[in-house]
Design an enzyme around this catalytic site. Structure first.
Site, PDB file in Angstrom:
ATOM      1  N   VAL A 177       0.888  -1.173   0.011  1.00 13.84           N
ATOM      2  CA  VAL A 177       0.060   0.102   0.047  1.00 13.84           C
ATOM      3  C   VAL A 177       0.890   1.428   0.135  1.00 13.84           C
ATOM      4  CG1 VAL A 177      -2.216  -0.890   1.087  1.00 13.84           C
ATOM      5  CG2 VAL A 177      -0.226  -0.398   2.535  1.00 13.84           C
ATOM      6  N   CYS A 178       1.986   1.057  -0.180  1.00  7.31           N
ATOM      7  CA  CYS A 178       3.025   2.361  -0.617  1.00  7.31           C
ATOM      8  C   CYS A 178       3.356   2.607  -2.153  1.00  7.31           C
ATOM      9  CB  CYS A 178       4.326   1.937   0.234  1.00  7.31           C
ATOM     10  SG  CYS A 178       5.208   3.361   0.320  1.00  7.31           S
ATOM     11  N   ILE A 179       3.101   3.910  -2.368  1.00 10.75           N
ATOM     12  CA  ILE A 179       3.243   4.322  -3.703  1.00 10.75           C
ATOM     13  C   ILE A 179       4.096   5.406  -3.863  1.00 10.75           C
ATOM     14  CG2 ILE A 179       0.767   3.780  -4.437  1.00 10.75           C
ATOM     15  CD1 ILE A 179       0.010   6.547  -3.786  1.00 10.75           C
TER      16      ILE A 179
END
Length: 329
Positions: A177-179
């Site tokens: 969930v890291c962009i």
């Protein structure tokens, strides 16, 4: 920097088996030492609001697992330390690097509320602000084990260790969930395992591999590359006990999982480097921990040893993006 052509990630690596020396995988010891404490598994749930809360922290500590409480309900941290200590459990909290966090560190030191572990937790941990925070904690609470991060280079590891960090957390944006990699162009996404290897080589203290773990086998691969502990997010999300909200879609149960730098976490749309996803409901967290332990015991038996040290010595091959042969996980 190391040879940038020799980058690889978890799905590119396969460990090579050695002769098995135990009669049953149940004989394999998965315990790990961090600071003055020994824990059941070299795994820690990510210090994120959809992964851990007070209840889960208590359960993990009672069962002999390591945990790190998140820092997103800052006003509850002192009470949390007190509550854990009253039960004879370790207190392990997270802090940031701003002035109010320094004030909090001074406050708990003055009140003799000394946690056993403090994790300095910011997205880009190779920073003067992190170094100053390490030095402040070590000056006021020298007995506290300080984990600092996140970083992605050997230079950063050396600098944080020299400042007094007892362990470093390696991983810039490889998580589900890291962009960060999309929003900034920077990060260890796609070469996280190589970053762990290079950072561990430079380190004289423990390294915690943080992010990009998609399977239990990735835990063994992290240890092979020099990690002492592995931080896991998505694999620990969406359990019965998880704090994330439960949502029903087409008759199926899902739970929310969002990044620490997402607008859902921050409550504002500013410097967003995380996103929110729904994950299928997974049942009991205790069952997942048990399965992780059993899989790691199997890894140790394949490594030809009796404990985690066997994993650090096995050979491996780089099979560029092909271990799945087109299969989905």
């Amino acid at each position: 920097m190391n040879n940038l052509n020799s980058v690889f990630d978890y799905e590119d690596i396969q460990l090579i088996p050695n002769k098995c020396v135990i009669n049953s995988r149940l004989e394999a010891d998965t315990s790990v030492k961090l600071g003055n404490f020994t824990f059941k598994l070299p795994v820690v749930p990510a210090n994120m609001q959809t992964i851990i809360d007070d209840k889960i922290a208590e359960m993990l500590a009672k069962e002999g697992y390591f945990y790190i409480m998140h820092r997103f309900e800052a006003e509850n941290r002192a009470a949390f330390i007190k509550k854990m200590h009253q039960q004879g459990l370790i207190a392990s909290i997270s802090v940031g690097v701003k002035a109010d966090e320094h004030a909090f560190i001074r406050e708990i030191s003055a009140d003799a509320l000394i946690p056993e572990f403090i994790t300095i937790d910011i997205a880009h941990g190779h920073a003067d602000s992190v170094i100053k925070t390490i030095q402040l904690i070590k000056r006021l609470m020298p007995q506290t084990f300080v984990i600092a991060g996140n970083v992605g280079t050997p230079e950063a590891v050396r600098e944080l260790e020299n400042a007094g960090a007892d362990a470093t957390k390696v991983g810039i944006g490889p998580g589900k969930v890291c962009i960060t990699k999309v929003k900034t162009g920077f990060g260890t996404g796609g070469w996280q395992l190589a970053a762990v290897k290079w950072c561990a080589k430079a380190a004289s203290k423990p390294v915690i591999a943080d992010g990009g773990i998609r399977t239990h086998g990735d835990i063994a691969k992290s240890i092979r590359m020099g990690a002492t502990m592995v931080m896991v997010g998505s694999l620990f999300a969406a359990h019965e006990e998880s704090p994330g909200q439960t949502v029903e879609r087409d008759g199926q149960l899902f739970k929310e999982y969002f990044g620490s730098a997402s607008e859902y976490q921050k409550g504002e749309h500013k410097n967003v480097e995380g996103k929110k996803i729904l994950l299928p409901h997974k049942g009991s967290l205790k069952d997942t921990l048990k399965e992780m332990e059993e899989d790691l015991q199997s890894s140790i038996s394949y490594a030809g040893g009796r404990d985690l040290s066997a994993l650090t010595k096995v050979d491996y091959v780089v099979v560029k993006n092909s271990i799945w042969n087109g299969d989905a996980i």
